[in-house]
Design an enzyme around this catalytic site. Structure first.
Site, PDB file in Angstrom:
ATOM      1  N   ASP A  29       0.849  -1.193   0.000  1.00 37.24           N
ATOM      2  CA  ASP A  29       0.000   0.000   0.000  1.00 37.24           C
ATOM      3  C   ASP A  29       0.889   1.250   0.000  1.00 37.24           C
ATOM      4  O   ASP A  29       1.887   1.336   0.710  1.00 37.24           O
ATOM      5  CB  ASP A  29      -0.901  -0.004   1.240  1.00 37.24           C
ATOM      6  CG  ASP A  29      -2.037   0.997   1.129  1.00 37.24           C
ATOM      7  OD1 ASP A  29      -3.194   0.570   0.999  1.00 37.24           O
ATOM      8  OD2 ASP A  29      -1.754   2.224   1.190  1.00 37.24           O
ATOM      9  N   ILE A  30       0.493   2.241  -0.798  1.00 37.25           N
ATOM     10  CA  ILE A  30       1.288   3.474  -0.934  1.00 37.25           C
ATOM     11  C   ILE A  30       1.268   4.296   0.364  1.00 37.25           C
ATOM     12  O   ILE A  30       2.173   5.097   0.607  1.00 37.25           O
ATOM     13  CB  ILE A  30       0.746   4.301  -2.130  1.00 37.25           C
ATOM     14  CG1 ILE A  30       1.806   5.244  -2.663  1.00 37.25           C
ATOM     15  CG2 ILE A  30      -0.535   5.049  -1.776  1.00 37.25           C
ATOM     16  CD1 ILE A  30       1.464   5.844  -4.026  1.00 37.25           C
ATOM     17  N   GLU A  94     -12.082   3.551  -1.325  1.00 36.37           N
ATOM     18  CA  GLU A  94     -11.600   4.685  -2.126  1.00 36.37           C
ATOM     19  C   GLU A  94     -11.268   4.278  -3.554  1.00 36.37           C
ATOM     20  O   GLU A  94     -11.396   5.081  -4.473  1.00 36.37           O
ATOM     21  CB  GLU A  94     -10.339   5.279  -1.475  1.00 36.37           C
ATOM     22  CG  GLU A  94     -10.612   5.969  -0.154  1.00 36.37           C
ATOM     23  CD  GLU A  94      -9.334   6.319   0.605  1.00 36.37           C
ATOM     24  OE1 GLU A  94      -8.241   5.907   0.171  1.00 36.37           O
ATOM     25  OE2 GLU A  94      -9.455   7.003   1.628  1.00 36.37           O
ATOM     26  N   HIS A  99     -10.185  -5.130  -3.474  1.00 35.07           N
ATOM     27  CA  HIS A  99      -8.874  -5.415  -2.901  1.00 35.07           C
ATOM     28  C   HIS A  99      -9.029  -5.794  -1.435  1.00 35.07           C
ATOM     29  O   HIS A  99      -9.902  -5.287  -0.745  1.00 35.07           O
ATOM     30  CB  HIS A  99      -7.918  -4.221  -3.032  1.00 35.07           C
ATOM     31  CG  HIS A  99      -8.491  -2.925  -2.557  1.00 35.07           C
ATOM     32  ND1 HIS A  99      -9.383  -2.189  -3.299  1.00 35.07           N
ATOM     33  CD2 HIS A  99      -8.311  -2.234  -1.409  1.00 35.07           C
ATOM     34  CE1 HIS A  99      -9.733  -1.094  -2.630  1.00 35.07           C
ATOM     35  NE2 HIS A  99      -9.095  -1.110  -1.462  1.00 35.07           N
TER      36      HIS A  99
HETATM   37  P1  DGP Z   1      -9.674   1.472   0.211  1.00 34.54           P
HETATM   38  O1  DGP Z   1      -9.992   2.596   1.126  1.00 34.54           O
HETATM   39  O2  DGP Z   1     -10.008   0.121   0.819  1.00 34.54           O
HETATM   40  O3  DGP Z   1     -10.252   1.655  -1.174  1.00 34.54           O
HETATM   41  O4  DGP Z   1      -8.084   1.456   0.094  1.00 34.54           O
HETATM   42  C1  DGP Z   1      -7.370   1.916  -1.009  1.00 34.54           C
HETATM   43  C2  DGP Z   1      -5.914   1.798  -0.664  1.00 34.54           C
HETATM   44  O5  DGP Z   1      -5.169   1.903  -1.875  1.00 34.54           O
HETATM   45  C3  DGP Z   1      -5.384   2.894   0.242  1.00 34.54           C
HETATM   46  O6  DGP Z   1      -4.920   2.299   1.470  1.00 34.54           O
HETATM   47  C4  DGP Z   1      -4.216   3.533  -0.511  1.00 34.54           C
HETATM   48  C5  DGP Z   1      -3.959   2.535  -1.628  1.00 34.54           C
HETATM   49  N1  DGP Z   1      -3.555   3.144  -2.880  1.00 34.54           N
HETATM   50  C6  DGP Z   1      -4.233   4.090  -3.575  1.00 34.54           C
HETATM   51  N2  DGP Z   1      -3.571   4.424  -4.706  1.00 34.54           N
HETATM   52  C7  DGP Z   1      -2.451   3.636  -4.718  1.00 34.54           C
HETATM   53  C8  DGP Z   1      -1.364   3.517  -5.634  1.00 34.54           C
HETATM   54  O7  DGP Z   1      -1.285   4.165  -6.677  1.00 34.54           O
HETATM   55  N3  DGP Z   1      -0.395   2.620  -5.313  1.00 34.54           N
HETATM   56  C9  DGP Z   1      -0.454   1.851  -4.175  1.00 34.54           C
HETATM   57  N4  DGP Z   1       0.552   1.005  -3.974  1.00 34.54           N
HETATM   58  N5  DGP Z   1      -1.462   1.956  -3.300  1.00 34.54           N
HETATM   59  C10 DGP Z   1      -2.444   2.835  -3.565  1.00 34.54           C
END
Ligand code: DGP
Length: 115
Positions: A29-30, A94, A99
């Protein structure tokens, strides 16, 4: 239709991929909320849990199995970890590409904030 996660899966944007097979891809996760915070994502775009069909049972089950494999890989299996799938607004989703969050590496506290 595409998503940011589909672009990661196709290698079009960078990510720290820790696992990939023909059904799922997992990457860090970023914006990690725990020392280990990995997202396990179906390679096929399924927007939310609500969009799962009977044909998706294999990939949905595989996400859970891969979580177990990655937890072992990350060395957090015996201490324990948390798996979360957010759905839509009340779930705090989000990114609309299904996922599973795999989080661990420290005690994570209560599951949700009680009100
Ligand atoms: P959710 O709220 O469950 O939809 O979580 C989305 C997650 O995705 C959040 O913890 C941040 C992660 N995320 C969003 N954009 C990116 C990205 O471009 N790269 C990565 N590695 N994670 C991302």
């Amino acid at each position: 239709m595409t998503t940011i996660f589909a672009k990661i899966i196709r290698g079009e944007i960078p990510a720290d991929i820790v696992y990939q097979d023909d059904l799922v891809t997992a990457f860090r996760d970023i914006n990690p909320a725990a020392p280990t915070h990995i997202l396990i994502v179906p390679n096929k775009i399924i927007p939310t849990v609500n969009d799962l069909t009977a044909d998706d049972e294999k990939v949905a089950g595989h996400m859970l199995f891969v979580a177990k494999i990655i937890a072992e890989q990350e060395g957090i299996a015996s201490d324990g970890y948390r798996l979360i799938i957010n759905c839509n607004q009340h779930g705090g989703q989000e990114v609309f590409h299904l996922h599973m969050h795999l989080m661990g590496g420290r005690p994570l506290g209560p599951m949700i904030v009680r009100r």
